[in-house]
Design an enzyme around this catalytic site. Structure first.
Site, PDB file in Angstrom:
ATOM      1  N   SER A  96       0.854  -0.895   0.084  1.00 58.35           N
ATOM      2  CA  SER A  96       0.241  -0.252  -0.054  1.00 58.35           C
ATOM      3  C   SER A  96       0.924   1.219   0.296  1.00 58.35           C
ATOM      4  CB  SER A  96      -1.150  -0.293   1.572  1.00 58.35           C
ATOM      5  OG  SER A  96      -0.671   1.293   1.476  1.00 58.35           O
ATOM      6  N   HIS A 152      -1.244  -1.180  -4.050  1.00 62.35           N
ATOM      7  CA  HIS A 152      -2.712  -1.048  -3.500  1.00 62.35           C
ATOM      8  C   HIS A 152      -2.680   1.035  -3.715  1.00 62.35           C
ATOM      9  CE1 HIS A 152      -5.446  -1.957  -0.682  1.00 62.35           C
ATOM     10  NE2 HIS A 152      -5.625  -1.214  -0.074  1.00 62.35           N
ATOM     11  N   ASP A 193      -4.474   3.835  -2.064  1.00 67.06           N
ATOM     12  CA  ASP A 193      -5.817   4.252  -0.856  1.00 67.06           C
ATOM     13  C   ASP A 193      -6.364   5.540  -1.195  1.00 67.06           C
ATOM     14  OD1 ASP A 193      -5.805   1.388   0.506  1.00 67.06           O
ATOM     15  OD2 ASP A 193      -4.189   1.859   1.294  1.00 67.06           O
ATOM     16  N   MET A 242      -9.008   8.654   0.022  1.00 67.94           N
ATOM     17  CA  MET A 242      -9.805   8.813   1.454  1.00 67.94           C
ATOM     18  C   MET A 242     -10.309  10.029   0.571  1.00 67.94           C
ATOM     19  SD  MET A 242      -6.992   7.165   4.068  1.00 67.94           S
ATOM     20  CE  MET A 242      -6.796   6.265   4.146  1.00 67.94           C
ATOM     21  N   HIS A 282      -8.491   0.823  -3.987  1.00 73.97           N
ATOM     22  CA  HIS A 282      -9.269   0.793  -2.834  1.00 73.97           C
ATOM     23  C   HIS A 282      -9.932   2.645  -2.580  1.00 73.97           C
ATOM     24  CE1 HIS A 282      -9.565  -0.161   1.888  1.00 73.97           C
ATOM     25  NE2 HIS A 282     -10.875  -0.039   0.805  1.00 73.97           N
ATOM     26  N   MET A 329     -11.876   4.763  -0.248  1.00 71.43           N
ATOM     27  CA  MET A 329     -12.890   4.965   0.575  1.00 71.43           C
ATOM     28  C   MET A 329     -13.695   6.320   0.616  1.00 71.43           C
ATOM     29  SD  MET A 329     -10.090   2.678   3.593  1.00 71.43           S
ATOM     30  CE  MET A 329      -8.563   3.282   1.927  1.00 71.43           C
ATOM     31  N   MET A 334     -11.349  -5.830   5.885  1.00 69.98           N
ATOM     32  CA  MET A 334     -10.606  -4.961   5.975  1.00 69.98           C
ATOM     33  C   MET A 334     -10.260  -5.590   8.077  1.00 69.98           C
ATOM     34  SD  MET A 334      -9.871  -2.387   4.451  1.00 69.98           S
ATOM     35  CE  MET A 334      -8.920  -1.438   5.442  1.00 69.98           C
ATOM     36  N   GLY A 385      -2.573   3.942   8.431  1.00 72.48           N
ATOM     37  CA  GLY A 385      -1.810   2.774   7.628  1.00 72.48           C
ATOM     38  C   GLY A 385      -1.056   2.649   9.358  1.00 72.48           C
ATOM     39  N   ASP A 427      -6.124  -6.076   4.305  1.00 71.11           N
ATOM     40  CA  ASP A 427      -6.254  -5.039   4.168  1.00 71.11           C
ATOM     41  C   ASP A 427      -6.091  -4.832   5.668  1.00 71.11           C
ATOM     42  OD1 ASP A 427      -5.702  -2.422   3.739  1.00 71.11           O
ATOM     43  OD2 ASP A 427      -6.477  -1.612   2.408  1.00 71.11           O
ATOM     44  N   GLY A 428      -4.684  -3.804   6.217  1.00 67.29           N
ATOM     45  CA  GLY A 428      -4.746  -4.002   7.702  1.00 67.29           C
ATOM     46  C   GLY A 428      -4.440  -4.657   8.823  1.00 67.29           C
ATOM     47  N   GLY A 443       0.922  -1.998   4.232  1.00 70.16           N
ATOM     48  CA  GLY A 443       1.913  -0.966   4.304  1.00 70.16           C
ATOM     49  C   GLY A 443       3.185  -1.189   5.085  1.00 70.16           C
TER      50      GLY A 443
END
Ligand code: DX5
Ligand code: ZN
Length: 232
Positions: free
Chosen positions: A12, A37, A39, A41, A70, A72, A141, A148, A176-177, A198
């Site tokens: 990520s 990946h 992200d 947001m 992804h 969000m 998730m 992150g 993810d996470g 990440g």
């Protein structure tokens, strides 16, 4: 017997140098990343803001493989075309982002891109079954989205139930996470095949000194594959 799936590692770029995304993407791919990946947001669906389609389009030129976007954000539908034009290969939307996730997945598929469905840690699998035929990837998730470097939430039972629900459909389960070489085995054992990481990938290295990225990716992959009986 179906052989265990091949594990994909998706760094990520939330943990990369935001002023040097191009070099960071090239570095992690050369060091063994399978997907990148990305992200997105919006400061509304999640309490943090990253970037939008223009940055994705700029990053795309530096990615040889899969760009896994992804989202969000809420709403999602007005921005699908822009992320498709930006060169995403997979566009993932959250089931919690609005009342019409079925329409959102249809709209993503209509652009010719792969459609992903993301579930927050507090969201159960109710309703997912009715979306499987529109979905290429389900992102479970294992942190509450937005940042992150958070601690991993062990959702092994949810991942196991999801893998059983998917059956032999060609749908990836992405986690993810909080993925590290310690947590990855729990998830591949439960049925996940794509691991986003990440902090655990970008720690200790830089685009100019990327050997640590390679070591980090190999450590996660080795642990994840050993857990499902694949030779490293
Ligand atoms: C969180 C993001 C993740 C995050 C993962 O909202 O969706 O992709 O960057 O970061 P780590 O691996 O540091 O938990
Ligand atoms: Zn993500």
């Amino acid at each position: 017997m179906t052989p265990p799936p091949s594990i994909k590692i998706a760094p990520s770029i939330l943990a990369a140098d935001f002023a040097d995304f191009g070099a960071e993407c090239r570095a992690v791919e050369l060091q063994g990343a399978d997907w990148i990946h990305v992200d997105v947001m919006d400061g509304h669906f999640v309490p943090n803001i990253t970037f939008g389609p223009a940055t994705c389009a700029a990053i795309r030129r530096h990615i040889r493989g899969i760009m896994d976007v992804h989202l969000m954000i809420a709403p999602v539908d007005p921005y699908i075309a822009a992320f498709a034009e930006a060169g995403a290969d997979i566009i993932t939307a959250h089931i919690e982002a609005g009342p019409h996730i079925h329409r959102t997945l249809q709209a993503i598929r209509a652009t010719g891109k792969k459609a992903g469905l993301a579930l927050n840690p507090g969201t159960g699998l109710d309703g997912v079954e009715h979306l499987l035929d529109l979905t290429d990837l389900i992102c479970v998730m294992t942190v509450n989205p937005g940042f992150g470097g958070q601690s991993f939430i062990d959702l092994s039972a949810k991942v196991r139930a999801l893998r059983a629900m998917i059956g032999d459909r060609p749908i990836h389960i992405e986690i993810d996470g909080g993925i590290t070489s310690e947590t990855a085995p729990l998830m591949t054992r439960a049925g996940a095949d794509v691991l986003v990481a990440g902090s655990a990938v970008f720690k200790g290295g830089s685009a100019r000194s990327p050997e640590a990225y390679g070591q980090n990716i190999r450590a996660i992959r080795t642990a994840a594959e050993a857990a499902i009986g694949r030779a490293a």
